[in-house]
Design an enzyme around this catalytic site. Structure first.
Site, PDB file in Angstrom:
ATOM      1  N   ASP A 481       0.824  -1.211   0.000  1.00 46.66           N
ATOM      2  CA  ASP A 481       0.000   0.000   0.000  1.00 46.66           C
ATOM      3  C   ASP A 481       0.863   1.268   0.000  1.00 46.66           C
ATOM      4  O   ASP A 481       2.068   1.225   0.296  1.00 46.66           O
ATOM      5  CB  ASP A 481      -0.892  -0.040   1.262  1.00 46.66           C
ATOM      6  CG  ASP A 481      -2.173   0.766   1.110  1.00 46.66           C
ATOM      7  OD1 ASP A 481      -2.291   1.543   0.153  1.00 46.66           O
ATOM      8  OD2 ASP A 481      -3.064   0.616   1.980  1.00 46.66           O
ATOM      9  N   ASP A 551     -10.473   2.442  -3.145  1.00 48.17           N
ATOM     10  CA  ASP A 551     -10.986   2.317  -1.779  1.00 48.17           C
ATOM     11  C   ASP A 551     -12.499   2.466  -1.752  1.00 48.17           C
ATOM     12  O   ASP A 551     -13.125   2.314  -0.706  1.00 48.17           O
ATOM     13  CB  ASP A 551     -10.367   3.398  -0.881  1.00 48.17           C
ATOM     14  CG  ASP A 551      -9.073   2.919  -0.262  1.00 48.17           C
ATOM     15  OD1 ASP A 551      -8.772   1.723  -0.355  1.00 48.17           O
ATOM     16  OD2 ASP A 551      -8.361   3.761   0.323  1.00 48.17           O
TER      17      ASP A 551
HETATM   18  C1  DGJ Z   1      -5.789   1.995   1.912  1.00 55.12           C
HETATM   19  C2  DGJ Z   1      -6.192   0.726   1.227  1.00 55.12           C
HETATM   20  O1  DGJ Z   1      -6.657   0.984  -0.046  1.00 55.12           O
HETATM   21  C3  DGJ Z   1      -7.233   0.045   2.091  1.00 55.12           C
HETATM   22  O2  DGJ Z   1      -7.726  -1.085   1.430  1.00 55.12           O
HETATM   23  C4  DGJ Z   1      -6.600  -0.317   3.382  1.00 55.12           C
HETATM   24  O3  DGJ Z   1      -5.568  -1.227   3.160  1.00 55.12           O
HETATM   25  C5  DGJ Z   1      -6.068   0.935   4.057  1.00 55.12           C
HETATM   26  N1  DGJ Z   1      -5.222   1.685   3.181  1.00 55.12           N
HETATM   27  C6  DGJ Z   1      -5.318   0.587   5.294  1.00 55.12           C
HETATM   28  O4  DGJ Z   1      -4.661   1.649   5.823  1.00 55.12           O
END
Ligand code: DGJ
Length: 731
Positions: A481, A551
């Protein structure tokens, strides 16, 4: 061997052709490299499409020439430079020690090579063997700065694709600074063009925007240090009448994960110029004598059958020749991720029941998301400390992973390796590891800061921490991430006159680390992520075969996000999860089957607390899981066809067709219900016209051409956000 590239010595014309496309360029008066044609394959070229000579006021001429009809300001060129009378957007700006930024690049020579050379330190399309492609290397030279450019053009034997990149070599005795070095310039003589781009924002990635290219300059770019949610590094130029199924379309995809720019200009004479590559804002790269600089690659695609054909060409190229992971042809596991189920509020006792339920429902992998490390119980700490949050897992992470494995599920883990929290052991030990401009307090985003990934020792620190865990062998999948963009861009490791290199060095450092990790741990399935789809690009796909698309898990919002993402990226790279309602990003309540149909249109998973589901919902999950396992090869590796766009209408449809065209899956979505609905229908595509197809559920049989020409009525459902699927098999 097939001759894909030829050089007509007499007329000084290069011809790159395969069965689908032709690209022509020539050496014009003054040894200037001129562009002639890019488009549908032609059988030959007889030098008729010559640059029309005309005395244009205020467009200057070649030095030492009295000919007023030849001007670099109107000549279609392959690679232009600053200060020599071309006033359009330029491909190169190079500063010499005396401050001059002019350069006059002229043809010096060329080579035709079998295959396709690798680009040092950068992701790029590759070839299986040398018979698959040929590469034209053209050398341009500027006598004054003594800078040589190598323009690379690769044409594949069987694809409507040409890749381009540029290498600059300092052959002189003084330092030069590259202030701009584009990967590609393409000058096009066309009556009228539109441009399609993929802008957006966090939780709203890759919207499809289409507009006319008028006179002036339009720039699609990222200045955020990364690909960004805000503007993807892809554009297409299209004929105004081009649709999903017809018309000429040219795609340009930069294989890169940093600052990018695609500039498009319609010049005063109605010609178009595209300049694409690393964004020259905040970029300046010093080249000492003998040093060289390699730009990232642009993948150009030509389609004479609209956007679907362009996308299918990209999908095939990215899947076959950019993604390298050994998982690329493997069906991806159906996962459950705990992020939207628990956020930071979890420990092993809370997670185990989710794992148990996942097993019961037939789900194949459990992914432990953010919050398992350091003392991270919210997003204010511990980035940089990649060791266990002991309170949450009394038997250690391996103990929990063993439990997951014992239930027959794979175990996945989340990391955010490029970041640092002020409240972390890493920051306490190495406060200089983060990007920070001397004298300025750095700007937080999500209360975190960015590591200087251009520095080897910084990368090594993080990599060693990760490898300690990976070496234990209990991790089957990693989600990588990145939850903020770069700011405070300055590196203590570089001299003042090299600070313009920090952003690109960040990307090169990141790529080096990804290369090492993903090749050493190639049994791990790696998934890219950046606050959703903030780094969804083909550069990342070179290292990781799939990416978290957004997200935003709302099924209706995802219609646009997945539709836009499919413009370039294959379905096997795109992950999508069914989540709870009301949806956490939009508050919208959508039916369970619509959420399923949306998520099953990509690499499928769940992102909710499975223990909170009703018995009826659990039954639905079981059915979805069983159905997805059946259609998984078709979805992940079939041909994807967009039928009805969410950017244009209330009805949305897309479909998947197997490579042998004997199986097809259609998904339809109706966004808002109407009391007095207009009748709408969907025509399928990509089927065998005279084959008979049976709808697996209803048993009804249709000819392929019936489905493609007459179509199926969209059922009227008295509910918002409805969706259907139709699964056809040829008899
Ligand atoms: C952003 C990601 O896209 C989410 O799926 C999740 O992993 C969060 N970060 C966690 O901080």
């Amino acid at each position: 061997m097939q001759h894909l590239i030829t050089f007509d010595q007499e007329n000084k014309i290069f011809n790159l052709s395969n069965d689908k496309i032709t690209y022509l360029l020539g050496i014009e008066e003054g040894n200037v490299l001129a562009h002639i044609y890019f488009g549908k394959k032609v059988s030959g070229y007889h030098n008729q499409f010559k640059y029309p000579r005309l005395d244009r006021g205020f467009s200057g001429n070649l030095p030492g020439s009295l000919d007023r009809t030849y001007s670099l300001d109107s000549l279609p060129q392959e690679y232009s430079s600053q200060g020599v009378g071309d006033y359009r957007i330029l491909a190169a700006i190079i500063r010499q020690e005396n401050g001059a930024t002019a350069s006059r690049f002229v043809y010096q020579g060329h080579e035709i090579l079998a295959g396709k050379p690798k680009l040092a330190g950068l992701p790029a399309a590759y070839v299986k063997d040398d018979a698959e492609a040929q590469t034209l290397k053209i050398y341009l030279f500027d006598e004054v700065s003594q800078v040589k450019l190598e323009l690379l053009y690769t044409i594949y034997a069987n694809r409507a694709v040409i890749t381009r990149s540029v290498k600059a070599i300092n052959e002189g005795t003084q330092n030069v600074t590259l202030e701009k070095l584009a990967s590609l310039q393409l000058d096009m003589v066309k009556p009228d063009l539109e441009v399609l781009s993929l802008p957006g924002g966090h939780v709203n990635e890759r919207n499809v925007q289409r507009e006319k290219v008028g006179f002036g300059i339009k720039k699609f770019a990222s200045r955020r240090g990364t690909t960004s949610h805000q503007m993807n590094n892809f554009i297409a130029l299209l004929e105004p009448n081009a649709s999903e199924f017809s018309g000429e379309v040219y795609g340009f995809d930069l294989v890169y994960s940093g600052n990018h720019s695609m500039e498009v200009q319609k010049d005063p004479y109605g010609q178009y110029r595209l300049v694409a590559g690393i964004n020259d804002e905040n970029f300046a790269w010093m080249l000492e004598p003998t040093q060289s600089f390699q730009t990232p690659e642009v993948v150009m695609v030509y389609s004479d059958q609209g956007l679907n054909q362009m996308s299918q060409t990209y999908h095939a190229l990215i899947h076959d020749r950019i993604v390298r992971s050994k998982f690329k042809n493997q069906e991806r596991p159906i996962l459950v991720n705990n992020w939207e189920a628990t956020y930071f509020d979890f420990d092993e006792s809370k997670l185990r029941p989710i794992v148990d339920e996942a097993k019961n429902l037939g789900i194949e992998m459990f992914v432990l998301d953010d919050g398992w490390f350091g003392h991270r119980n919210d997003d204010n700490s511990s980035l940089g400390d990649w060791y266990l949050n002991k309170g949450k897992f009394p038997d250690g992470l391996k103990g929990f992973a063993d439990y997951v494995h014992a239930q027959g599920l794979k175990f996945g883990l989340w990391f955010e390796p490029e970041m640092i929290s002020l409240d972390s052991d890493l920051y306490r030990a190495h406060p200089d590891y983060m990007l920070k401009v001397p004298g300025y307090q750095p700007s937080p985003a999500r209360n975190q800061f960015v590591l200087d990934m251009g520095r080897k020792e910084v990368r090594q620190n993080i990599q060693q921490q990760m490898e300690k865990l990976l070496d234990q062998g209990f991790i089957d999948y990693i989600k990588w991430d990145m939850n903020r963009h770069l700011s405070d861009v300055y590196s203590v490791a570089l001299a003042p006159n090299q600070q313009g290199e920090v952003l690109h060095r960040y990307v090169l450092g990141l790529y080096e680390m990804l290369e090492e990790l993903t090749t050493k741990y190639d049994n791990i399935l790696w998934e890219g992520c950046s606050g959703g789809g903030g780094r969804f690009d083909s550069g990342f796909a070179y290292y990781m075969p799939q990416s978290w698309t957004s997200d935003n898990t709302d099924a209706i919002a995802r219609l646009k996000i997945q539709y836009g993402t499919s413009m370039v990226y294959p379905i096997s790279t795109m992950t999508s999860h069914l989540s709870a309602v009301p949806n956490h990003q939009t508050g919208r309540i959508t039916p369970f089957n619509t959420r399923g149909n949306m998520a099953m249109s990509a690499v499928f998973g769940y992102e909710l607390n499975l223990t909170h589901l009703t018995d009826e919902e659990k039954q639905q999950v079981k059915q979805q899981v069983a159905f997805y396992k059946e259609i998984r090869p078709l979805v992940q590796f079939g041909t994807f066809i967009r039928l009805k766009s969410p950017f244009e209408q209330n009805d949305v449809a897309w479909m998947f067709v197997s490579k042998d065209q004997k199986e097809a899956l259609l998904f339809t979505f109706n966004i808002l219900a109407d009391a007095q609905p207009e009748f709408t229908y969907t025509k399928l595509a990509g089927l065998l016209a005279d084959a008979k197809y049976q709808d697996v559920e209803s048993g009804a049989v249709y000819y392929g051409d019936e489905l493609m020409n007459i179509g199926l009525y969209q059922p009227v459902v008295r509910q918002d956000f409805s969706s259907q699927y139709y699964h056809f098999k040829a008899l």
